[in-house]
Design a protein around this motif. Structure first.
Motif, PDB file in Angstrom:
ATOM      1  N   LEU A 158     -23.283   9.983 -28.861  1.00 47.29           N
ATOM      2  CA  LEU A 158     -22.436  10.586 -27.879  1.00 47.29           C
ATOM      3  C   LEU A 158     -22.859  11.841 -27.450  1.00 47.29           C
ATOM      4  O   LEU A 158     -22.955  12.743 -28.563  1.00 47.29           O
ATOM      5  CB  LEU A 158     -20.926  10.527 -28.429  1.00 47.29           C
ATOM      6  N   LEU A 159     -23.214  12.237 -26.363  1.00 45.70           N
ATOM      7  CA  LEU A 159     -23.785  13.696 -25.915  1.00 45.70           C
ATOM      8  C   LEU A 159     -22.845  14.177 -24.932  1.00 45.70           C
ATOM      9  O   LEU A 159     -21.940  13.623 -24.324  1.00 45.70           O
ATOM     10  CB  LEU A 159     -25.163  13.640 -25.452  1.00 45.70           C
ATOM     11  N   GLY A 160     -22.619  15.356 -24.867  1.00 44.87           N
ATOM     12  CA  GLY A 160     -22.006  15.972 -23.984  1.00 44.87           C
ATOM     13  C   GLY A 160     -21.740  17.607 -24.201  1.00 44.87           C
ATOM     14  O   GLY A 160     -21.869  17.920 -25.408  1.00 44.87           O
ATOM     15  N   ALA A 161     -21.122  18.046 -23.284  1.00 40.06           N
ATOM     16  CA  ALA A 161     -20.943  19.658 -23.381  1.00 40.06           C
ATOM     17  C   ALA A 161     -19.675  19.800 -24.305  1.00 40.06           C
ATOM     18  O   ALA A 161     -18.766  18.545 -24.506  1.00 40.06           O
ATOM     19  CB  ALA A 161     -20.489  20.457 -22.102  1.00 40.06           C
TER      20      ALA A 161
ATOM     21  N   THR B 259     -27.176  -0.866 -41.169  1.00 42.37           N
ATOM     22  CA  THR B 259     -25.960  -0.166 -40.921  1.00 42.37           C
ATOM     23  C   THR B 259     -25.774   0.215 -39.446  1.00 42.37           C
ATOM     24  O   THR B 259     -26.964   0.775 -39.061  1.00 42.37           O
ATOM     25  CB  THR B 259     -25.901   1.270 -41.857  1.00 42.37           C
ATOM     26  N   SER B 260     -24.725   0.106 -38.737  1.00 42.93           N
ATOM     27  CA  SER B 260     -24.626   0.672 -37.526  1.00 42.93           C
ATOM     28  C   SER B 260     -24.106   2.007 -37.580  1.00 42.93           C
ATOM     29  O   SER B 260     -23.388   2.424 -38.402  1.00 42.93           O
ATOM     30  CB  SER B 260     -23.460  -0.357 -36.716  1.00 42.93           C
ATOM     31  N   VAL B 261     -24.464   2.848 -36.567  1.00 42.50           N
ATOM     32  CA  VAL B 261     -24.046   4.257 -36.372  1.00 42.50           C
ATOM     33  C   VAL B 261     -23.553   4.899 -35.035  1.00 42.50           C
ATOM     34  O   VAL B 261     -24.102   4.250 -34.016  1.00 42.50           O
ATOM     35  CB  VAL B 261     -25.374   5.015 -36.605  1.00 42.50           C
ATOM     36  N   LEU B 262     -22.519   5.449 -35.192  1.00 44.73           N
ATOM     37  CA  LEU B 262     -22.126   6.053 -33.948  1.00 44.73           C
ATOM     38  C   LEU B 262     -21.941   7.633 -34.227  1.00 44.73           C
ATOM     39  O   LEU B 262     -21.318   7.848 -35.287  1.00 44.73           O
ATOM     40  CB  LEU B 262     -20.323   5.685 -33.472  1.00 44.73           C
ATOM     41  N   LEU B 263     -22.681   8.447 -33.481  1.00 41.15           N
ATOM     42  CA  LEU B 263     -22.527   9.726 -33.826  1.00 41.15           C
ATOM     43  C   LEU B 263     -22.543  10.800 -32.573  1.00 41.15           C
ATOM     44  O   LEU B 263     -23.098  10.394 -31.363  1.00 41.15           O
ATOM     45  CB  LEU B 263     -23.859  10.215 -34.660  1.00 41.15           C
ATOM     46  N   VAL B 264     -21.694  11.867 -32.914  1.00 43.31           N
ATOM     47  CA  VAL B 264     -21.689  13.071 -31.827  1.00 43.31           C
ATOM     48  C   VAL B 264     -23.021  13.933 -32.139  1.00 43.31           C
ATOM     49  O   VAL B 264     -23.146  14.283 -33.110  1.00 43.31           O
ATOM     50  CB  VAL B 264     -20.306  13.652 -31.830  1.00 43.31           C
ATOM     51  N   LEU B 265     -23.441  14.373 -31.001  1.00 39.79           N
ATOM     52  CA  LEU B 265     -24.896  15.000 -31.154  1.00 39.79           C
ATOM     53  C   LEU B 265     -24.402  16.216 -30.183  1.00 39.79           C
ATOM     54  O   LEU B 265     -24.261  15.945 -28.737  1.00 39.79           O
ATOM     55  CB  LEU B 265     -26.024  14.172 -31.088  1.00 39.79           C
ATOM     56  N   HIS B 266     -24.928  17.391 -30.391  1.00 38.50           N
ATOM     57  CA  HIS B 266     -24.983  18.451 -29.426  1.00 38.50           C
ATOM     58  C   HIS B 266     -26.830  18.156 -28.803  1.00 38.50           C
ATOM     59  O   HIS B 266     -26.845  18.615 -27.858  1.00 38.50           O
ATOM     60  CB  HIS B 266     -24.892  19.879 -30.187  1.00 38.50           C
ATOM     61  N   GLU B 267     -27.597  18.130 -29.758  1.00 39.17           N
ATOM     62  CA  GLU B 267     -28.964  17.718 -29.461  1.00 39.17           C
ATOM     63  C   GLU B 267     -29.340  16.734 -30.409  1.00 39.17           C
ATOM     64  O   GLU B 267     -28.951  16.848 -31.527  1.00 39.17           O
ATOM     65  CB  GLU B 267     -29.565  19.148 -29.759  1.00 39.17           C
TER      66      GLU B 267
END
Lengths: 340, 263
Positions: free
Chosen positions: B38-41, B192-200
């Motif tokens: 998940l990307l975004g400001a 393993t499945s992964v859901l991650l928030v990233l800034h970069e």
């Protein structure tokens, strides 16, 4: 020295002191971990209303104190959940209300006066009765079963509450159980150290132990040892010096804290020298800005010491030693304050 | 790649923080074995989206299913490993690396004591992140990157099927990011499945199967590796998707207000 063991009242007092010395730090450690060191103090204030109610209604002050203190502790927990921004004011009012209610109700009681409260406020070794001992033994067993038996679960909840919820632990139930356990501990300890000083016995042994420990289990064990040492020696001192045991126990606890703090500095230095640099070879070798943690605001000194380094770069290999010295000097400063 | 049943699916999800509507109807799925970023400001709703998935922010509308079970009936928390955003606030009492990682195992043990198998799982989790030799050290003595690895090991201790991470690279220097990427690669290799928030995306870019760009509470577009070419050829249609794709490829940040300028 052993002749005081011949007096039945001293036997009862020392048994009560032993149990309180174990139970108070064993519960207090979770409050310190959650940065709610002051909560024990608040419960103590509220329990005073319970003691006074016991006098007014002619029932046992101990059991009435447990009922009212548990109610107060659960209310504090609910305020923590729902109180948000105004939570601190609600807590403050609960504390004042407990103290004011106690003073008012005791004077309404037929045979009560402020003087009847004094033994509950500062503890008394001569008034621990046989029935008190039975109550203290049973309640201590409950407190220790919760605080030691559920130590992993309570540790997880107090360390990171949100994470604990995601593991599926019954976090609300554990929080309420901890609140009730703290209330029972306060009431158990009130005969020995008194309601105004019980919080000190829940907090100071933990604060002293964590000066020299690296883990939770070690802190728990050492704080219980400190707790037992100060309650037994403080009760004995109270017998010889004829002072309320609450005073002598807490003064001794602070002395232990100061002593450990003074010894911790050279110990940390030696440990750093012995272990060398455990970080060697790790790529992300940076200053530990959040290093060290004390329940009495000690982080500030340590954070400043460790946090001013430029982050994001490897620091020289002798950085660890410097960091330990920084921490050591920060602790020295606090030690002096504690002793003063 | 995706199995018939997604391990996590949000449909038309809306959520509010106080009076502010943060999620305005997002659809988000994670397939079995898939790595979704998940990307975004800042303020676009990434963290809130993740916190709805773990049940820490209630949905005001829409549906959430975990492993095919509606959220209200989901109890199998051991299948989810959560890595929160690293906080700099230390707890009031010191704790060793092993003690913190062991608390992740409670998802399986609940109220019973830790057995031999549990201790072994904790040791494995420590090895995956390369901190086995620091097990007895205080977490307060660790650097930012090491502390992040402790939080990942704590999530891995329950041997989860879905790893949910909130900005695992925040405040971690480049060398440490490589160590984290290696640990994650090993875990993804095990299915393993992964859901991650990233800034970069940084060194995690090669691991990511799919990226979702959040903007103003909406999951605006999806960059699919197979469709990267199409997206790049029609930047006026799906500007943000192309930007996301480019950012993932180059490891650049998409945190700016208008990620389209990267394209």
């Amino acid at each position: 020295m052993t002749e005081l063991l011949h007096y039945p009242f001293m036997q009862r007092a020392l048994l009560a002191a032993l149990l309180v010395g174990i139970a108070a730090p064993a519960v207090g450690i979770y409050l310190v971990q959650r940065r709610q060191a002051i909560m024990g103090d608040g419960i103590g204030h509220v329990a005073l209303t319970g003691v006074a109610l016991g006098f007014l209604l002619g029932t046992s002050p101990v059991w009435m104190a447990i009922a009212v203190a548990s109610l107060g502790a659960v209310t504090m927990e609910l305020i923590r959940w729902y109180g948000k921004a105004r939570g601190d004011l609600a807590l403050a009012m609960l504390f004042y209300g407990g103290l004011a209610g106690g003073v008012m109700i005791i004077n309404l009681a037929p045979n009560g006066s402020n003087a009847s409260l004094t033994t509950y406020l500062f503890g008394s070794i001569t008034t621990v009765s046989d029935s008190d001992v039975v109550a203290i033994v049973c309640l201590s067993a409950f407190v220790l079963a919760c605080s030691l038996g559920l130590r992993r679960q309570l540790f997880a909840v107090c360390q990171d509450e949100e994470f604990a919820r995601v593991t599926g632990l019954p976090v609300r139930l554990l929080n309420l159980l901890l609140a009730v356990t703290a209330a029972v501990t306060v009431t158990v300890a009130m005969r020995v150290v008194g309601l105004l000083l019980v919080s000190a016995l829940m907090v100071i042994p933990v604060a002293a132990a964590q000066q020299v420990t690296r883990g939770f289990a070690a802190t728990l064990g050492l704080s219980v040892i400190f707790g037992v040492a100060v309650t037994l020696s403080g009760t004995t001192m109270s017998y010889y010096a004829d002072v309320p045991p609450g005073g002598s126990i807490v003064v001794l606890a602070i002395a232990v804290f100061a002593l450990v703090t003074a010894l911790a500095a050279p110990l940390a230095k030696r440990r750093a020298a012995l272990h060398g640099h455990p970080d060697r070879g790790d790529p992300d070798h940076r200053g530990s800005g959040d290093g060290g943690s004390g329940g009495l605001g000690s982080d500030h000194g340590v954070t400043v010491a460790g946090g001013t380094r430029p982050g994001g770069r490897s620091r020289p290999q002798d950085g660890d030693g410097a960091s330990s010295r920084d921490q050591a000097s920060a602790r020295d400063g606090r030690g002096a304050e504690g002793a003063a | 790649m995706a199995a018939p049943q997604p391990v996590m699916s949000l449909r038309a999800a809306t959520a509010s923080l106080g009076a502010r509507t943060v999620l305005r109807g997002i659809d988000l799925t994670v397939g079995s074995g898939e790595v979704v970023a998940l990307l975004g400001a800042n303020g676009s709703g990434k963290s809130t989206a993740i916190r709805t998935v773990i049940g820490q922010v209630p949905l005001s509308g829409g549906e959430l299913e975990l492993f095919g079970t509606p959220f209200a009936r989901f109890r199998d928390w051991r299948r989810i490993g959560y890595v929160p955003q690293r906080s700099t606030a230390a707890a009031g009492v010191p704790a060793t690396v092993r003690e913190v990682v062991s608390s992740g195992r409670l998802a399986r043990t609940r109220l019973r004591p830790l057995g031999r198998a549990d201790r072994a799982a904790v040791a494995r989790a420590l090895d995956v992140v390369g901190l086995g030799h620091r097990a007895k050290d205080s977490v307060n003595a660790l650097s930012g990157g090491q502390h992040q690895r402790v939080l990942i090991a704590r999530a891995l201790a329950s041997e989860p099927d879905l790893l949910i991470m909130d900005e695992p690279l925040a405040g971690v220097d480049l060398a440490a990011q490589d160590v984290l990427a290696e640990a994650l690669r090993e875990q993804v290799g095990r299915g393993t499945s992964v859901l991650l928030v990233l800034h970069e995306a940084g060194p995690l870019a090669p691991l990511i199967d799919r990226a979702v760009l959040m903007r103003d509470g909406l999951a605006e577009s999806v960059a699919d590796p197979e469709r990267l070419h199409d997206l790049a050829c029609h930047p006026h249609d799906t500007r943000d998707a192309a930007a996301t794709a480019a950012a993932i490829q180059s490891g650049l940040s998409v945190s700016e207000a208008n990620p389209g300028t990267h394209a």
